[in-house]
Design a protein around this motif. Structure first.
Motif, PDB file in Angstrom:
ATOM      1  N   VAL A 251     -30.917   1.683   0.221  1.00 20.91           N
ATOM      2  CA  VAL A 251     -30.607   0.260   0.423  1.00 20.91           C
ATOM      3  C   VAL A 251     -29.491  -0.178  -0.522  1.00 20.91           C
ATOM      4  CG1 VAL A 251     -31.539  -2.067   0.188  1.00 20.91           C
ATOM      5  CG2 VAL A 251     -32.870  -0.312   1.336  1.00 20.91           C
ATOM      6  N   ALA A 252     -29.563   0.264  -1.768  1.00 23.63           N
ATOM      7  CA  ALA A 252     -28.524  -0.105  -2.742  1.00 23.63           C
ATOM      8  C   ALA A 252     -27.167   0.456  -2.333  1.00 23.63           C
ATOM      9  CB  ALA A 252     -28.919   0.400  -4.128  1.00 23.63           C
ATOM     10  N   ILE A 253     -27.153   1.647  -1.754  1.00 24.10           N
ATOM     11  CA  ILE A 253     -25.894   2.232  -1.279  1.00 24.10           C
ATOM     12  C   ILE A 253     -25.308   1.400  -0.151  1.00 24.10           C
ATOM     13  CG2 ILE A 253     -24.946   4.215  -0.032  1.00 24.10           C
ATOM     14  CD1 ILE A 253     -26.860   5.952  -1.762  1.00 24.10           C
ATOM     15  N   CYS A 254     -26.170   0.938   0.739  1.00 23.06           N
ATOM     16  CA  CYS A 254     -25.677   0.098   1.839  1.00 23.06           C
ATOM     17  C   CYS A 254     -25.129  -1.239   1.343  1.00 23.06           C
ATOM     18  CB  CYS A 254     -26.790  -0.142   2.853  1.00 23.06           C
ATOM     19  SG  CYS A 254     -27.254   1.331   3.758  1.00 23.06           S
ATOM     20  N   PHE A 255     -25.677  -1.749   0.226  1.00 26.11           N
ATOM     21  CA  PHE A 255     -25.194  -3.001  -0.340  1.00 26.11           C
ATOM     22  C   PHE A 255     -23.902  -2.838  -1.134  1.00 26.11           C
ATOM     23  CE2 PHE A 255     -29.717  -4.932  -0.506  1.00 26.11           C
ATOM     24  CZ  PHE A 255     -29.592  -5.314   0.818  1.00 26.11           C
ATOM     25  N   THR A 256     -23.528  -1.617  -1.439  1.00 26.48           N
ATOM     26  CA  THR A 256     -22.325  -1.375  -2.233  1.00 26.48           C
ATOM     27  C   THR A 256     -21.094  -1.592  -1.362  1.00 26.48           C
ATOM     28  OG1 THR A 256     -23.504   0.259  -3.552  1.00 26.48           O
ATOM     29  CG2 THR A 256     -21.112   0.316  -3.639  1.00 26.48           C
ATOM     30  N   THR A 257     -20.247  -2.536  -1.781  1.00 25.68           N
ATOM     31  CA  THR A 257     -19.024  -2.820  -1.021  1.00 25.68           C
ATOM     32  C   THR A 257     -17.763  -2.629  -1.841  1.00 25.68           C
ATOM     33  OG1 THR A 257     -19.192  -5.154  -1.578  1.00 25.68           O
ATOM     34  CG2 THR A 257     -20.154  -4.462   0.520  1.00 25.68           C
ATOM     35  N   VAL A 258     -17.911  -2.546  -3.157  1.00 24.73           N
ATOM     36  CA  VAL A 258     -16.752  -2.377  -4.033  1.00 24.73           C
ATOM     37  C   VAL A 258     -17.077  -1.342  -5.094  1.00 24.73           C
ATOM     38  CG1 VAL A 258     -15.228  -3.501  -5.685  1.00 24.73           C
ATOM     39  CG2 VAL A 258     -16.006  -4.753  -3.684  1.00 24.73           C
ATOM     40  N   ILE A 259     -16.176  -0.371  -5.260  1.00 17.73           N
ATOM     41  CA  ILE A 259     -16.289   0.611  -6.331  1.00 17.73           C
ATOM     42  C   ILE A 259     -14.981   0.589  -7.094  1.00 17.73           C
ATOM     43  CG2 ILE A 259     -16.572   3.037  -6.925  1.00 17.73           C
ATOM     44  CD1 ILE A 259     -18.194   3.400  -4.397  1.00 17.73           C
ATOM     45  N   GLN A 260     -15.049   0.219  -8.364  1.00 15.11           N
ATOM     46  CA  GLN A 260     -13.884   0.108  -9.238  1.00 15.11           C
ATOM     47  C   GLN A 260     -12.774  -0.740  -8.626  1.00 15.11           C
ATOM     48  OE1 GLN A 260     -12.570   3.988 -10.451  1.00 15.11           O
ATOM     49  NE2 GLN A 260     -14.027   4.042 -12.120  1.00 15.11           N
ATOM     50  N   GLY A 261     -13.146  -1.851  -8.043  1.00 16.23           N
ATOM     51  CA  GLY A 261     -12.170  -2.782  -7.488  1.00 16.23           C
ATOM     52  C   GLY A 261     -11.601  -2.375  -6.143  1.00 16.23           C
ATOM     53  N   LYS A 262     -12.124  -1.325  -5.526  1.00 14.62           N
ATOM     54  CA  LYS A 262     -11.644  -0.868  -4.225  1.00 14.62           C
ATOM     55  C   LYS A 262     -12.719  -1.113  -3.176  1.00 14.62           C
ATOM     56  CE  LYS A 262      -8.965   2.619  -6.493  1.00 14.62           C
ATOM     57  NZ  LYS A 262      -9.236   3.739  -7.336  1.00 14.62           N
ATOM     58  N   SER A 263     -12.329  -1.717  -2.069  1.00 15.50           N
ATOM     59  CA  SER A 263     -13.282  -1.968  -0.990  1.00 15.50           C
ATOM     60  C   SER A 263     -13.728  -0.652  -0.380  1.00 15.50           C
ATOM     61  CB  SER A 263     -12.645  -2.832   0.093  1.00 15.50           C
ATOM     62  OG  SER A 263     -12.308  -4.085  -0.427  1.00 15.50           O
ATOM     63  N   VAL A 264     -15.026  -0.558  -0.150  1.00 12.07           N
ATOM     64  CA  VAL A 264     -15.585   0.686   0.382  1.00 12.07           C
ATOM     65  C   VAL A 264     -16.748   0.367   1.307  1.00 12.07           C
ATOM     66  CG1 VAL A 264     -17.187   1.026  -1.528  1.00 12.07           C
ATOM     67  CG2 VAL A 264     -16.416   2.992  -0.251  1.00 12.07           C
TER      68      VAL A 264
END
Length: 161
Positions: A96-109
């Motif tokens: 669930v946390a992975i699905c909520f992740t939208t930004v990694i180090q300022g880059k949209s993902v």
């Protein structure tokens, strides 16, 4: 002797610069991957920290303690595949946390879970299958350079323990 029960997650990371949205045609919206792979500069530690932070923000401090067993075992920057080992009890929270992740180090993902496996052997199989499918879909030319790069990635996946 206590046996640690783990799950292996195979993820795909689609960064904004890897996905090109084409104009709408009727009701279908198509996506096509670009061939340019401008490096993201991410490491395994960066990904693990981002996922732990996402678990903490989604489920609180108590859940972040549970997710400390999380290990990023493989990150292939060119194919954007990630293999994560996580405790079986916290697998659903991490997904669930992975699905909520939208930004990694300022880059949209856009991170998506491709498969959940019970052992390293089955995780390797899933990763190899995904890598081969990507190779076919990307319409790579069958020159020696691209085949050598594919072979290196396959060997990297097979070395996971």
């Amino acid at each position: 002797m206590v046996r640690h029960k783990t799950r292996w997650l195979l993820l795909r990371l689609d960064f904004e610069h890897n996905v090109l949205r084409l104009p709408e045609v009727g009701a279908n919206r198509k996506r096509r991957r670009r061939d340019d792979d401008s490096g993201t500069g991410l490491t395994k530690k960066d990904l693990a920290k981002c996922i732990r932070d996402s678990v903490a923000s989604s489920f609180g401090i108590a859940a972040s303690g549970i997710a400390q067993d999380l290990q990023v075992r493989l990150y292939d920057e060119s194919s954007r595949l990630v293999i994560i080992r996580v405790a079986r009890d916290s697998c659903d929270m991490v997904r669930v946390a992975i699905c909520f992740t939208t930004v990694i180090q300022g880059k949209s993902v856009a991170a998506s879970v491709v498969s959940v496996n019970g052992s390293a052997r089955t995780a390797k199989r899933a990763a190899l299958l995904e890598l081969r499918q990507n190779f076919r879909q990307e319409n790579f030319s069958m020159d020696k350079k691209s085949l050598v790069a594919l072979e290196e990635r396959l060997n990297m996946i097979q070395k996971i323990e």
